[in-house]
Design a protein around this motif. Structure first.
Motif, mmCIF file in Angstrom:
data_model
loop_
_atom_site.group_PDB
_atom_site.id
_atom_site.type_symbol
_atom_site.label_atom_id
_atom_site.label_comp_id
_atom_site.label_asym_id
_atom_site.label_seq_id
_atom_site.Cartn_x
_atom_site.Cartn_y
_atom_site.Cartn_z
ATOM 1 N N SER A 132 -14.294 137.368 -4.650
ATOM 2 C CA SER A 132 -15.242 136.645 -5.492
ATOM 3 C C SER A 132 -16.665 136.875 -4.995
ATOM 4 C CB SER A 132 -14.926 135.145 -5.467
ATOM 5 O OG SER A 132 -15.972 134.407 -6.060
ATOM 6 N N ALA A 133 -17.590 137.033 -5.939
ATOM 7 C CA ALA A 133 -19.001 137.197 -5.567
ATOM 8 C C ALA A 133 -19.552 135.949 -4.896
ATOM 9 C CB ALA A 133 -19.829 137.543 -6.797
ATOM 10 N N SER A 134 -18.885 134.797 -5.080
ATOM 11 C CA SER A 134 -19.301 133.564 -4.409
ATOM 12 C C SER A 134 -19.248 133.721 -2.895
ATOM 13 C CB SER A 134 -18.397 132.400 -4.828
ATOM 14 O OG SER A 134 -18.392 132.241 -6.225
ATOM 15 N N GLY A 135 -18.402 134.624 -2.420
ATOM 16 C CA GLY A 135 -18.268 134.841 -0.986
ATOM 17 C C GLY A 135 -19.273 135.820 -0.420
ATOM 18 N N VAL A 136 -20.158 136.367 -1.271
ATOM 19 C CA VAL A 136 -21.123 137.359 -0.806
ATOM 20 C C VAL A 136 -22.562 136.921 -1.063
ATOM 21 C CG1 VAL A 136 -21.843 139.783 -0.959
ATOM 22 C CG2 VAL A 136 -19.442 139.185 -1.242
ATOM 23 N N LEU A 137 -22.805 136.287 -2.201
ATOM 24 C CA LEU A 137 -24.181 135.967 -2.594
ATOM 25 C C LEU A 137 -24.871 135.013 -1.618
ATOM 26 C CD1 LEU A 137 -23.587 135.665 -6.432
ATOM 27 C CD2 LEU A 137 -25.107 137.311 -5.320
ATOM 28 N N MET A 138 -24.184 133.912 -1.255
ATOM 29 C CA MET A 138 -24.801 132.981 -0.309
ATOM 30 C C MET A 138 -25.048 133.629 1.052
ATOM 31 S SD MET A 138 -23.644 129.156 0.971
ATOM 32 C CE MET A 138 -23.300 128.536 -0.678
ATOM 33 N N PRO A 139 -24.100 134.392 1.603
ATOM 34 C CA PRO A 139 -24.390 135.083 2.872
ATOM 35 C C PRO A 139 -25.590 136.031 2.796
ATOM 36 C CG PRO A 139 -22.028 135.015 2.521
ATOM 37 C CD PRO A 139 -22.662 134.483 1.266
ATOM 38 N N VAL A 140 -25.798 136.688 1.646
ATOM 39 C CA VAL A 140 -26.962 137.565 1.502
ATOM 40 C C VAL A 140 -28.252 136.758 1.629
ATOM 41 C CG1 VAL A 140 -28.269 138.955 -0.166
ATOM 42 C CG2 VAL A 140 -25.841 139.385 0.182
ATOM 43 N N ALA A 141 -28.291 135.583 0.982
ATOM 44 C CA ALA A 141 -29.474 134.716 1.081
ATOM 45 C C ALA A 141 -29.659 134.238 2.521
ATOM 46 C CB ALA A 141 -29.331 133.525 0.133
ATOM 47 N N PHE A 142 -28.583 133.811 3.161
ATOM 48 C CA PHE A 142 -28.662 133.343 4.545
ATOM 49 C C PHE A 142 -29.127 134.469 5.480
ATOM 50 C CE2 PHE A 142 -25.286 129.724 4.139
ATOM 51 C CZ PHE A 142 -26.215 128.971 3.423
ATOM 52 N N ALA A 143 -28.612 135.676 5.259
ATOM 53 C CA ALA A 143 -28.991 136.811 6.109
ATOM 54 C C ALA A 143 -30.479 137.117 5.987
ATOM 55 C CB ALA A 143 -28.164 138.044 5.737
ATOM 56 N N SER A 144 -31.014 137.001 4.782
ATOM 57 C CA SER A 144 -32.449 137.260 4.600
ATOM 58 C C SER A 144 -33.283 136.234 5.364
ATOM 59 C CB SER A 144 -32.801 137.246 3.113
ATOM 60 O OG SER A 144 -32.770 135.929 2.582
ATOM 61 N N MET A 145 -32.804 134.990 5.425
ATOM 62 C CA MET A 145 -33.515 133.950 6.165
ATOM 63 C C MET A 145 -33.418 134.175 7.673
ATOM 64 S SD MET A 145 -32.171 130.852 3.737
ATOM 65 C CE MET A 145 -32.832 129.493 4.703
ATOM 66 N N LEU A 146 -32.261 134.627 8.138
ATOM 67 C CA LEU A 146 -32.086 134.912 9.562
ATOM 68 C C LEU A 146 -32.980 136.072 10.007
ATOM 69 C CD1 LEU A 146 -28.187 134.679 9.819
ATOM 70 C CD2 LEU A 146 -29.803 133.209 11.034
ATOM 71 N N GLY A 147 -32.992 137.147 9.231
ATOM 72 C CA GLY A 147 -33.755 138.333 9.607
ATOM 73 C C GLY A 147 -35.247 138.091 9.672
ATOM 74 N N GLY A 148 -35.741 137.190 8.816
ATOM 75 C CA GLY A 148 -37.170 136.915 8.811
ATOM 76 C C GLY A 148 -37.696 136.299 10.090
ATOM 77 N N SER A 149 -36.794 135.709 10.886
ATOM 78 C CA SER A 149 -37.228 135.045 12.122
ATOM 79 C C SER A 149 -37.536 136.037 13.239
ATOM 80 C CB SER A 149 -36.141 134.068 12.596
ATOM 81 O OG SER A 149 -34.957 134.769 12.971
ATOM 82 N N SER A 150 -37.238 137.309 13.052
ATOM 83 C CA SER A 150 -37.330 138.292 14.138
ATOM 84 C C SER A 150 -38.747 138.784 14.405
ATOM 85 C CB SER A 150 -36.440 139.505 13.829
ATOM 86 O OG SER A 150 -35.104 139.108 13.646
ATOM 87 N N THR A 151 -39.632 138.699 13.412
ATOM 88 C CA THR A 151 -40.985 139.221 13.576
ATOM 89 C C THR A 151 -42.010 138.189 13.131
ATOM 90 O OG1 THR A 151 -41.062 140.186 11.348
ATOM 91 C CG2 THR A 151 -40.186 141.572 13.121
ATOM 92 N N LEU A 152 -43.225 138.381 13.573
ATOM 93 C CA LEU A 152 -44.305 137.480 13.176
ATOM 94 C C LEU A 152 -44.517 137.489 11.675
ATOM 95 C CD1 LEU A 152 -46.730 135.642 13.922
ATOM 96 C CD2 LEU A 152 -48.090 137.726 14.184
ATOM 97 N N ILE A 153 -44.357 138.672 11.054
ATOM 98 C CA ILE A 153 -44.634 138.809 9.623
ATOM 99 C C ILE A 153 -43.397 138.556 8.768
ATOM 100 C CG2 ILE A 153 -46.506 140.431 10.053
ATOM 101 C CD1 ILE A 153 -44.603 142.687 9.226
ATOM 102 N N GLY A 154 -42.276 138.203 9.403
ATOM 103 C CA GLY A 154 -41.034 138.034 8.650
ATOM 104 C C GLY A 154 -41.015 136.809 7.765
#
Length: 587
Positions: A132-154
């Motif tokens: 189900s796409a329900s098992g992928v869409l939310m993780p994609v959003a969460f991953a984008s939030m996690l990755g942004g924390s790595s740099t000053l401009i994220g």
């Protein structure tokens, strides 16, 4: 408690209430705070407006322009396709590849843009893995939030935090100062999301068939102009396919007829169609068809300035849910024409003015350009993006990405200041013809800049009025028996909670002055506490109110509690890692 402290704390309570209820747009709230601080004499005009002249505002605006050019060129689409090839239909491998693209991209781009562009790739990844796409869409959003924390401009929270610590007399954050903490949290978070976290996600959306990879299609109605070549033509002879449009039904004299291929179109017919976004743009330019909403409201826009098209999503808490466009009186309320409506899984023909709106419906709006800012401040709709044809090629997009990377590198090694590096990068892509200055201005989210500048001034007022010291004294008194780690955990949790009524950046700007003022009493480094608060502002996964999470809300058929269930463990893991790593590196 002095009068100044009472005023500042009162402003904080009022601001939180206004942020939570969304009675006013966030930029209006921020400007109201600045005006009040000047009127009450807590800050001088120079101090209050200092946030608007901060170089971080220039950096953030430049990042928005560069990111807009990269997204518009289709670079993110290419990365999404690359993730498919890496995954090779294996469930966890496919999901992990896509999450890595999401997290890596958001280190440079906004998490909202990253999520929006990768949503079709997420649906395709789920289809290929037969889940189900329900098992992928939310993780994609969460991953984008996690990755942004790595740099000053994220994230805007990282940039806002850097600006605040600088105004408080501490050293600002460097471009890659958070890289190791962000990378560790991101890796652990991604492993959680493709491991135990998958079991916490709902399975409400069926596995997609092959055709689900097609672009989303909007419903609308067409009219036939008097000189249309489609009049008296058989439906099979009309090139709807070339217009990326499917004819669903014909309305003739109030009666709905099937779109049989041998039926002739007549003058006065209205056509109910579904079309891709590109198809709608083609229809707008066609001399054989006119969008019925355009015709109906065109006389009321005849004296207006430039009209533009934007996509807006109906929010979960919107008062529009359950009402039709006709009942709402949409044009009179929002000064916008609804040209088309997208609703996932809707295939039956429908007149859009009679369709009862649902949370997650995407409306294609035509609106005067000068009214877009007001529309962005509305709590019932969230404007996603401007609709226009891509004029930047993928090659230009990768060139822009390279220029952005060069700007990051030159500022990271101290060759030139960060603000100058990104300003020069924007000038380069404009002079190279990748985008125009008009496009550059459109890419900038002005409301966010005003919010950060205004709340930065409020943070300074917290410190100068003594409100930060006042709150810090109480926090120290409560926390001392439990030790400094408990105090640090308290600041992280408070920041996460405040991100719900406020934005991430506003929450960080509010808590940082209090944390810095508490440092001496707790025996902790003030800059370390500021970093902890800044990073905590990006670790809130507990609700769909974050724009990246809101984007996937309807597409994944999620409910509010799904975010609480799937996001709370990830939030706790992230905060736990921060409490270990931040003191270890900066303590």
């Amino acid at each position: 408690m002095t009068l100044e402290i009472a005023i500042v704390l009162g402003l904080l309570i009022v601001a939180m209430a206004l942020f939570a209820t969304e009675w006013l747009s966030v930029d209006v709230i921020a400007l109201g705070i600045v005006a009040t601080l000047i009127a009450t004499g807590i800050l001088t005009p120079t101090q209050a407006f200092g946030g608007f002249g901060d170089e971080i505002i220039i950096v953030l605006a430049a990042i928005m322009v560069l990111a807009g050019a990269i997204v518009k060129a289709g670079v993110m689409d290419w990365l999404g396709q690359a993730a498919h090839h890496i995954g090779k239909r294996k469930k966890r491998r496919s999901i992990l590849a896509l999450l890595c693209v999401s997290a890596g991209s958001s280190a440079l781009l906004s998490n909202t843009n990253t999520t929006a562009i990768l949503m079709p790739a997420a649906v395709e990844t789920a289809r290929r893995a037969q889940i189900s796409a329900s098992g992928v869409l939310m993780p994609v959003a969460f991953a984008s939030m996690l990755g942004g924390s790595s740099t000053l401009i994220g994230t805007s929270a990282n940039l806002a935090g850097s600006s605040m610590v600088s105004r408080l007399g501490l050293a600002p954050f460097s471009v890659f100062e958070f890289i190791w903490v962000g990378a560790i949290i991101t890796v652990v978070g991604l492993l959680w999301l493709v491991g135990p976290g998958l079991r916490l996600l709902p399975d409400r959306r069926p596995v997609e068939p092959e055709k689900s990879t097609e672009p989303r299609r909007f419903f609308t109605a067409l009219c036939l102009p008097d000189k249309s070549t489609a009049i008296d033509s058989v439906i099979s002879d009309v090139d709807f396919e070339g217009l990326d449009t499917d004819l669903l039904a014909v309305v003739r004299n109030g009666e709905r007829l099937s779109a049989h291929h041998s039926r002739k179109l007549r003058k006065g017919d209205q056509l109910i169609v579904s079309a891709t976004q590109d198809g709608l743009l083609k229809l707008k330019k066609s001399s054989d068809f006119m969008l019925e909403p355009d015709v109906h409201f065109s006389d009321r826009y005849q004296n207006e300035a430039t009209q533009i098209m934007v996509e807006a999503v109906v929010t979960p808490q919107s008062r529009l849910v359950g009402q039709s466009l006709r009942q709402i009186g949409f044009f009179d309320r929002y000064r916008s024409i609804v040209l088309a409506v997208y609703r996932r899984y809707r295939t039956r023909p429908a007149r859009i003015e009679n369709l009862s709106l649902r949370a997650g419906d995407v409306l294609l709006l035509q609106v005067p350009e000068h009214d877009v800012a007001a529309l962005r401040g509305n709590s019932d709709l969230r404007v996603l993006s401007r609709v226009e044809r891509a004029v930047v090629t993928p090659r230009q997009g990768f060139m822009t990405l390279g220029i952005m990377g060069l700007a990051v590198l030159t500022s990271a090694i101290g060759l030139i200041p960060l603000s100058l590096a990104f300003l020069l990068a924007v000038l380069c892509i404009v002079l190279m013809g990748n985008i125009s200055m008009a496009e550059a201005y459109r890419f900038i989210e002005w409301r966010l800049l005003v919010l950060i500048a205004g709340m930065s001034s409020f943070g300074l007022a917290m410190q100068q009025s003594g409100a930060a010291d006042f709150l810090a004294g109480h926090i120290v008194t409560i926390s001392v028996p439990f030790g400094p780690v408990a105090a640090m955990a308290g600041f992280s949790i408070i920041t996460v909670i405040l991100t719900q009524p406020m934005s991430n950046a506003a929450a960080a700007l509010t808590v940082i002055p209090v944390a810095v003022a508490s440092a001496n009493g707790l025996g902790l480094d003030p800059r370390m506490l500021a970093i902890l608060v800044t990073l905590s502002a990006s670790m809130s996964f507990i609700s769909p109110l974050e724009p990246a999470c809101l984007l996937v809300y309807d597409a994944g058929r999620y409910r509010f509690f799904d975010y609480v269930r799937a996001g709370t463990p990830l939030t706790m893991i992230s905060i736990g890692l921060l409490l270990v790593l931040v003191p270890m590196i900066w303590g």
